[in-house]
Write a protein that holds these residues in place. Structure first.
Motif, short mmCIF file in Angstrom:
data_model
loop_
_atom_site.label_atom_id
_atom_site.label_comp_id
_atom_site.label_asym_id
_atom_site.label_seq_id
_atom_site.Cartn_x
_atom_site.Cartn_y
_atom_site.Cartn_z
N VAL A 74 26.85 -2.78 1.44
CA VAL A 74 27.84 -1.76 1.76
C VAL A 74 27.16 -0.68 2.59
O VAL A 74 26.25 0.02 2.12
N THR A 98 23.85 -5.05 -2.95
CA THR A 98 24.26 -5.36 -4.32
C THR A 98 24.23 -6.87 -4.51
O THR A 98 24.62 -7.62 -3.63
N ALA A 134 26.52 -8.50 -1.62
CA ALA A 134 27.34 -7.65 -0.75
C ALA A 134 26.51 -6.46 -0.31
O ALA A 134 25.84 -5.82 -1.13
N LEU A 143 30.09 -10.17 -8.51
CA LEU A 143 30.82 -10.34 -7.26
C LEU A 143 31.66 -11.62 -7.25
O LEU A 143 32.45 -11.83 -6.33
N LYS A 148 35.10 -3.70 -7.13
CA LYS A 148 34.41 -4.56 -8.09
C LYS A 148 33.94 -3.73 -9.29
O LYS A 148 33.81 -2.51 -9.21
N LYS A 158 23.59 -12.36 8.26
CA LYS A 158 24.85 -11.64 8.46
C LYS A 158 24.62 -10.14 8.65
O LYS A 158 25.25 -9.50 9.50
N THR A 166 29.51 -9.46 3.23
CA THR A 166 29.35 -10.30 2.04
C THR A 166 28.75 -11.65 2.40
O THR A 166 28.88 -12.13 3.53
N ILE A 200 22.80 -13.88 3.61
CA ILE A 200 23.10 -12.46 3.77
C ILE A 200 22.21 -11.79 4.80
O ILE A 200 22.66 -10.92 5.55
N ILE A 245 31.44 -3.44 4.97
CA ILE A 245 31.00 -4.30 3.87
C ILE A 245 30.70 -5.69 4.42
O ILE A 245 31.55 -6.30 5.09
N THR A 284 25.81 -14.81 0.52
CA THR A 284 24.97 -15.24 -0.60
C THR A 284 23.52 -14.96 -0.23
O THR A 284 23.21 -14.57 0.90
N PRO A 292 26.08 -14.47 -5.15
CA PRO A 292 26.75 -13.63 -4.16
C PRO A 292 26.04 -12.29 -3.96
O PRO A 292 25.46 -11.73 -4.88
N MET A 327 34.24 -1.96 -2.70
CA MET A 327 34.36 -3.40 -2.90
C MET A 327 35.46 -3.75 -3.89
O MET A 327 35.85 -4.91 -4.00
#
Length: 251
Positions: free
Chosen positions: A188, A222, A186, A227, A121, A209, A200, A206, A198, A202, A184, A119
């Motif tokens: 992975v 995560t 994410a 993020l 990050k 998605k 991403t 999420i 990945i 909220t 946020p 990421m």
């Protein structure tokens, strides 16, 4: 001797030099075939025996180790990532102690570190969060009541959640008890593998998605404001901040 080697997150180049050397010279290799990239075993000596522990019991694994030890050989037990995180090595180490078999643990690169790298990050941003919580949801393996997701979420720290993506909708709802819906997130999938993905979003979207991406296992969730894009600059490189190796400089 039995060596427990963290095999890295998936990319065979994330295997440590020590781990690689031990694998190359092992007489017996026992690896978690359902999770470990078999490419980390490439280059082993032709005479080595290889066992996939995915279908083995603890007793069967120990029997192989004992047999190799009695033959004067070396066993390398290859675990995913870093074996100290959800690696189930303690029970093996204790059993080897009872058998009088020496052992050593060689650390590896955990998937949570590979996920951060993927990421690009940083889990601990100044004035955002300085704490990382590694955890999982309860399932067939329970968790202590004080470590339930709702309790840990109250800290609003960075959270890295293992072994839970298959229940992402439930997880998101439980995290909402402490984190705002706009936080946020994410996910992975197979960090550092060729098919790394990945996703991403909220807390609000999420789950939808991840389900649309067809991700049901082998992924980390995560969550946290690490993020996001707001954070303070580190004092470490601040020209006005003095420390042992550098005196402050005026702007």
């Amino acid at each position: 001797m039995v060596y427990f080697v963290g095999a890295g997150a998936g990319d065979p180049e994330l295997l440590t030099l020590k781990g690689k050397r031990l694998i190359y010279h092992a007489d017996t290799l026992i690896y978690a075939g359902s999770l470990v990239n078999p490419e980390v075993l490439a280059g082993r000596k032709p005479s080595s025996k290889v066992y996939d522990s995915a279908g083995m019991t603890l007793e069967e694994v120990l029997a192989v180790m004992k047999e190799t030890e009695q033959a004067g050989g070396t066993t390398v037990r290859v675990h995913t990532g870093d074996a100290s995180i959800y690696g189930a090595i303690r029970e093996q180490l204790d059993a080897l102690d009872k058998l009088g078999i020496a052992h050593e643990v060689v650390p590896g690169v955990s998937s949570f570190l590979a996920a951060a790298a993927a990421m690009q990050k940083e889990y601990t941003l100044p004035e955002v969060t300085q704490t990382v919580i590694l955890t999982r949801m309860e399932g067939r393996t329970p968790v202590p009541e004080r470590e339930r997701i709702e309790e840990l979420a109250k800290h609003r720290a960075t959270m890295v959640i293992f072994l839970s993506v298959g229940r992402i909708a439930e997880l998101a709802e439980r995290l909402k008890t402490a984190y705002p819906e706009t936080t946020p997130v994410a996910v992975v999938y197979k960090a550092s593998w060729p098919d790394e993905t990945i996703v991403t979003g909220t807390l609000a979207d999420i789950a939808e998605k991840v389900q649309a991406a067809g991700i049901t296992k082998t992924a980390l969730v995560t969550i946290g404001d690490f993020l996001g894009d707001s954070y303070a600059l580190s004092k470490l490189y601040d020209k006005a901040f003095t420390h042992e190796y550098r005196q402050g400089k005026n702007a």
